[in-house]
Design an enzyme around this catalytic site. Structure first.
Site, PDB file in Angstrom:
ATOM      1  N   ASP A  56     -75.756 -11.970 -76.842  1.00 49.83           N
ATOM      2  CA  ASP A  56     -75.563 -10.691 -76.140  1.00 49.83           C
ATOM      3  C   ASP A  56     -76.618  -9.685 -76.617  1.00 49.83           C
ATOM      4  OD1 ASP A  56     -74.509 -10.520 -78.724  1.00 49.83           O
ATOM      5  OD2 ASP A  56     -72.954  -9.081 -78.157  1.00 49.83           O
ATOM      6  N   ASP A  94     -79.609 -10.193 -82.083  1.00 51.81           N
ATOM      7  CA  ASP A  94     -79.700 -11.399 -81.243  1.00 51.81           C
ATOM      8  C   ASP A  94     -81.174 -11.676 -80.898  1.00 51.81           C
ATOM      9  OD1 ASP A  94     -76.648 -11.722 -79.937  1.00 51.81           O
ATOM     10  OD2 ASP A  94     -77.195  -9.677 -80.416  1.00 51.81           O
ATOM     11  N   ASN A 133     -72.569  -6.658 -76.844  1.00 49.20           N
ATOM     12  CA  ASN A 133     -73.209  -5.403 -77.254  1.00 49.20           C
ATOM     13  C   ASN A 133     -73.367  -4.445 -76.078  1.00 49.20           C
ATOM     14  OD1 ASN A 133     -73.668  -5.866 -80.021  1.00 49.20           O
ATOM     15  ND2 ASN A 133     -75.376  -7.220 -79.529  1.00 49.20           N
ATOM     16  N   THR A 162     -74.067 -16.089 -80.876  1.00 48.99           N
ATOM     17  CA  THR A 162     -74.270 -14.853 -81.638  1.00 48.99           C
ATOM     18  C   THR A 162     -73.638 -13.656 -80.906  1.00 48.99           C
ATOM     19  OG1 THR A 162     -76.433 -14.449 -80.639  1.00 48.99           O
ATOM     20  CG2 THR A 162     -76.404 -15.707 -82.689  1.00 48.99           C
ATOM     21  N   PHE A 169     -66.638  -7.655 -84.712  1.00 49.79           N
ATOM     22  CA  PHE A 169     -66.825  -7.425 -83.277  1.00 49.79           C
ATOM     23  C   PHE A 169     -66.818  -8.696 -82.407  1.00 49.79           C
ATOM     24  CE2 PHE A 169     -69.616  -6.945 -79.575  1.00 49.79           C
ATOM     25  CZ  PHE A 169     -68.969  -5.913 -78.912  1.00 49.79           C
ATOM     26  N   ASN A 170     -67.634  -9.699 -82.732  1.00 50.18           N
ATOM     27  CA  ASN A 170     -67.752 -10.872 -81.849  1.00 50.18           C
ATOM     28  C   ASN A 170     -66.419 -11.606 -81.694  1.00 50.18           C
ATOM     29  OD1 ASN A 170     -70.457 -10.445 -81.424  1.00 50.18           O
ATOM     30  ND2 ASN A 170     -71.154 -11.941 -82.964  1.00 50.18           N
ATOM     31  N   HIS A 216     -77.362  -9.248 -88.568  1.00 49.91           N
ATOM     32  CA  HIS A 216     -76.370 -10.330 -88.557  1.00 49.91           C
ATOM     33  C   HIS A 216     -76.877 -11.667 -87.980  1.00 49.91           C
ATOM     34  CE1 HIS A 216     -73.353  -7.115 -89.132  1.00 49.91           C
ATOM     35  NE2 HIS A 216     -73.929  -6.480 -88.130  1.00 49.91           N
ATOM     36  N   ASP A 217     -77.270 -11.633 -86.705  1.00 52.54           N
ATOM     37  CA  ASP A 217     -77.408 -12.883 -85.944  1.00 52.54           C
ATOM     38  C   ASP A 217     -78.497 -13.850 -86.432  1.00 52.54           C
ATOM     39  OD1 ASP A 217     -75.304 -11.995 -84.409  1.00 52.54           O
ATOM     40  OD2 ASP A 217     -76.568 -11.170 -82.831  1.00 52.54           O
TER      41      ASP A 217
HETATM   42  C1  BDR Z   1     -72.155  -8.719 -84.206  1.00 50.06           C
HETATM   43  O1  BDR Z   1     -71.875  -7.750 -83.208  1.00 50.06           O
HETATM   44  C2  BDR Z   1     -73.049  -7.341 -82.561  1.00 50.06           C
HETATM   45  O2  BDR Z   1     -73.146  -5.940 -82.541  1.00 50.06           O
HETATM   46  C3  BDR Z   1     -74.211  -7.980 -83.276  1.00 50.06           C
HETATM   47  O3  BDR Z   1     -75.200  -8.405 -82.353  1.00 50.06           O
HETATM   48  C4  BDR Z   1     -73.590  -9.150 -84.002  1.00 50.06           C
HETATM   49  O4  BDR Z   1     -73.616 -10.332 -83.232  1.00 50.06           O
HETATM   50  C5  BDR Z   1     -71.868  -8.118 -85.577  1.00 50.06           C
HETATM   51  O5  BDR Z   1     -70.535  -7.739 -85.670  1.00 50.06           O
HETATM   52 CA    CA Z   2     -74.864 -10.456 -81.167  1.00 49.74          CA
END
Ligand code: BDR
Ligand code: CA
Length: 316
Positions: free
Chosen positions: A13, A18, A42, A127, A168-169, A242-243
């Site tokens: 996303d 990403d 996102n 991701t 979040f994911n 993160h990703d």
């Molecule tokens: C995840 O949420 C998104 O904002 C980032 O791309 C990452 O995959 C982190 O919580």
């Molecule tokens: Ca992401």
């Protein structure tokens, strides 16, 4: 001689982090990127799909980009992450008019067809929220036999980032995450416990600005914006990237220490909805361990991997 590269599909996303994951994967000689699929997260599905196409066009990455689900598989998705990623979902860089076309296949069909057609197992690298992956598993369970591993960014065994309990994911489509963590294939989880060690400070941006390639420039343009929003929204000088930890792990697993454990996704709809309940101390002896959860990042190795892979793109 047979092609020994590990086949991967990135389901994402984009999203600044990403985008960096795509950059690390697309030219790495150990990996064969079969395609990119998009999912709402996102930003809206339309925006993240446009972003994926822009990244590919800018970096000359010639793989199919397929649009997937714009909502969770059971519930409506939560609001998009505009504060961190901006109105476009990928604010910062300026892209030329878009000419790369979207592949007409739905992401779920692309995943099923590509995995089934492959003569060797495929690794899925999600991701974003896990909606497309869960739907692909439900649509054609035979893909499970051909999935080598699912290496995902999501979850946390400590604290969340969208609620006190959830990341979040996973929160964005907890039921989909439940499907993925119970599918029986090996799951490697890059949760917040790990990604909060991958902090992109201005010094990192300065280091990467010396890489004079298209990817080096895109990284810097993205991370200038990212560092700015981390400062404005959270008061931090740098934020977690993160990703890309998923791809760094595939390129060199020695840069990330993992611990095998049983992980259960909370889909109860209560205050811990979307939490990855990771059995860190192996208290549940009644269930098999279903995940390798990342615990420690070799920070120096990680940034070396990022730099080395940015160098693989065209000089500017
Ligand atoms: C995840 O949420 C998104 O904002 C980032 O791309 C990452 O995959 C982190 O919580
Ligand atoms: Ca992401």
């Amino acid at each position: 001689m047979s092609d020994q590269r590990r086949k991967i599909i990135i389901d994402c996303d984009p999203g600044h982090d990403d985008a960096v994951a795509i950059m690390l994967a697309a030219r790495n000689p150990k990996l064969e990127l079969l395609g990119i699929t998009t999912v709402r997260g996102n930003q809206t599905l339309e925006k993240v799909t446009r972003n994926a196409l822009n990244i590919c066009q800018y970096l000359n990455i010639d793989v199919p980009v397929c649009k997937g689900l714009g909502e969770g598989i059971v519930r409506m998705s939560p609001p998009v992450e505009e504060r961190v990623h901006g109105d476009s979902g990928l604010d910062g860089p300026v892209f030329a008019p878009l000419t790369k076309e979207l592949d007409p296949r739905h992401a779920v069909d692309f995943i099923v067809e590509t995995v089934m057609a492959s003569d060797t197992p495929v690794t899925l690298v999600p991701t974003g929220p896990l909606s497309n992956i869960a739907m692909a598993i439900k649509k054609e369970p035979k893909i499970l036999e051909k999935i080598e591993e699912i290496v995902l960014m999501g979850g946390a065994y400590q604290h969340g980032n969208v609620t006190p309990a959830a990341e979040f994911n996973i929160y964005a489509d907890a039921e989909a995450a439940y499907v993925v963590f119970t599918c029986g294939r090996p799951v490697v989880m890059m949760g917040l416990d790990l990604t909060r060690q991958a902090l992109c400070y201005p010094e990192v941006v300065e280091r990467m600005s010396k890489v004079k390639t298209t990817a080096g420039k895109l990284f810097v343009d993205l991370m200038h914006f990212f560092c700015m929003t981390q400062k404005r929204v959270f008061g931090w000088a740098g934020g977690p990237l993160h990703d890309p930890t998923t791809i760094a792990y595939l390129i060199d697993p020695s840069c990330i220490e993992t611990k095998e454990m049983y992980t259960e996704i909370d889909i109860t709809g209560g205050p811990s909805h979307g939490r990855t309940n990771c059995d860190y101390f192996n208290l549940r002896t009644d269930v098999p361990k279903n995940s390798k959860v990342a615990v420690k990042l070799d920070v120096d190795k990680f940034w070396d991997i990022v730099e080395d892979n940015l160098k693989l793109y065209d000089a500017i």
